[in-house]
Design an enzyme around this catalytic site. Structure first.
Site, PDB file in Angstrom:
ATOM      1  N   HIS A  43      23.280 -49.721 -39.334  1.00  0.00           N
ATOM      2  CA  HIS A  43      22.383 -48.949 -40.372  1.00  0.00           C
ATOM      3  C   HIS A  43      21.602 -48.001 -39.200  1.00  0.00           C
ATOM      4  CE1 HIS A  43      23.371 -50.441 -44.247  1.00  0.00           C
ATOM      5  NE2 HIS A  43      24.293 -50.467 -43.290  1.00  0.00           N
ATOM      6  N   GLU A  65      18.943 -47.402 -39.051  1.00  0.00           N
ATOM      7  CA  GLU A  65      17.531 -47.381 -38.688  1.00  0.00           C
ATOM      8  C   GLU A  65      16.824 -49.355 -37.820  1.00  0.00           C
ATOM      9  OE1 GLU A  65      17.262 -47.538 -43.572  1.00  0.00           O
ATOM     10  OE2 GLU A  65      18.710 -47.554 -41.828  1.00  0.00           O
ATOM     11  N   CYS A  92      17.628 -50.355 -47.195  1.00  0.00           N
ATOM     12  CA  CYS A  92      19.369 -51.707 -48.087  1.00  0.00           C
ATOM     13  C   CYS A  92      17.644 -52.951 -47.915  1.00  0.00           C
ATOM     14  CB  CYS A  92      19.858 -52.204 -47.503  1.00  0.00           C
ATOM     15  SG  CYS A  92      20.252 -52.514 -45.690  1.00  0.00           S
ATOM     16  N   CYS A 120      18.143 -54.075 -43.667  1.00  0.00           N
ATOM     17  CA  CYS A 120      17.719 -53.388 -42.463  1.00  0.00           C
ATOM     18  C   CYS A 120      15.951 -53.625 -43.088  1.00  0.00           C
ATOM     19  CB  CYS A 120      17.866 -51.802 -43.270  1.00  0.00           C
ATOM     20  SG  CYS A 120      18.759 -50.870 -42.143  1.00  0.00           S
TER      21      CYS A 120
END
Length: 339
Positions: A44, A46, A73, A82
């Site tokens: 992801h 991040e 998430c 994350c």
């Protein structure tokens, strides 16, 4: 935050049914890391932003601010949450554009981060953040993100009945092929397939051809048209349970209640089509408009005048972008109300 949006857009349609997300890590007004959710199943945004920080700057991470276009998430999927990674990194400030509409997240990550002493600032450029995840919100409803695309004459006509009329210029034609490369599927009606005999491919630009769909209620399209016999797969959506000849290696998707457009879209989504562009004809476009089953419209207005013919569909919404390509004007429109 706008840099987050720009990063997110680079993923195009590679994220499939997941949202486009961008993230930057900032220390003393300087970006020390950035990333996006680049493809379905990948890390992801991040995590990429934090992992991309250079070795000599990693000691700054805990004192940096993490900007992200969508709430991080908090669930296990193809990658770990994350939100847990952010806590472990020592980051104390997170700035979010908009909340994740996924019911399993939807504010839960914010609560989790705040419970670990992390300061959350949200609602930054929220409208732009929501526009970014429009395809994701459509897919949450188990239907594709539907894009209406058509060209119209300067006096508002779609074309001439029973014959092919080319309105847009060559630059717009190339742009349309680029759009095709960015969607999973293209849909046309029976009359467009037989009168215009389109190929609906990306032959003018690099990129993968989308899967082609034809609404053909009686399954009686001319079998010599490109969509039957050019070697590229086409799905004919019909109310007729008819087997194909052995020499026609096409896929056939049967939908028995053709009057229920929502059911048609759900069948198409089951085939992995997360974004679907509707390229005609006028009646097919009007069907989507009347059923309020569209998420974006791209209307190419030509300088050519037809004086008579088939009236172009009327699309009610708000224009979020206008583009000029020599003699053509392209308006990008969202519905007035979110679907």
């Amino acid at each position: 935050m706008r840099h987050c949006f720009t990063l997110a857009e680079t993923s195009k349609n590679k994220v499939k049914s997941n949202p486009k997300v961008g993230s930057v890590l900032v220390y003393n007004d300087k970006v020390i890391g950035h990333g996006c959710y680049a493809y379905f199943g990948g890390d992801h945004a991040e995590r990429n932003a934090i992992s991309n920080v250079k070795a000599e700057n990693r000691h700054l991470i805990k004192d940096a601010t993490l900007y992200v276009s969508l709430e991080p998430c908090c669930v296990y999927g193809k990658t770990p949450p994350c939100s847990e990674m952010i806590v472990k990194s020592g980051i104390k400030n997170v700035v979010i554009s908009t909340t994740d509409p996924n019911p399993s997240i939807n504010g839960n990550s914010r609560k989790f981060l705040e419970s670990h002493g992390i300061k959350i600032t949200s609602g930054i450029l929220e409208k732009e953040g929501l526009d970014l995840i429009r395809p994701f919100k459509a897919n949450l409803d188990q239907i594709p993100y539907v894009i209406l695309k058509f060209a119209q004459s300067a006096d508002g006509y779609f074309g001439k009945r029973g014959k092919q009329v080319w309105l847009s210029n060559e630059f717009s034609k190339t742009l349309v092929h680029k759009w095709r490369a960015e969607v999973d599927g293209i849909l046309v009606g029976f009359h467009t397939a037989n009168i215009d005999n389109p190929s609906l491919t990306t032959r003018l630009v690099p990129g993968k051809n989308p899967l082609r769909f034809v609404l053909d209620k009686e399954l009686n399209s001319n079998r010599e048209i490109n969509l039957w016999c050019d070697g590229f797969p086409t799905v004919f959506i019909s109310g007729v349970n008819q087997s194909l000849d052995d020499d026609l290696k096409q896929n056939l998707c049967i939908v028995y209640e053709m009057d229920k457009l929502l059911d048609v879209l759900r069948e198409i989504y089951k085939l992995g089509i997360c974004t679907l562009m509707i390229e005609g004809g006028a009646n097919t476009l009007k069907w989507f408009i009347e059923q309020q089953l569209w998420h974006e419209a791209r209307i190419i207005s030509s300088s050519k005048v037809l004086y008579s013919g088939i009236r172009a569909p009327y699309v009610k919404g708000y224009k979020f972008q206008r583009q000029y390509l020599l003699s053509d004007t392209i308006d990008y429109i969202y519905p007035s109300e979110a679907l």
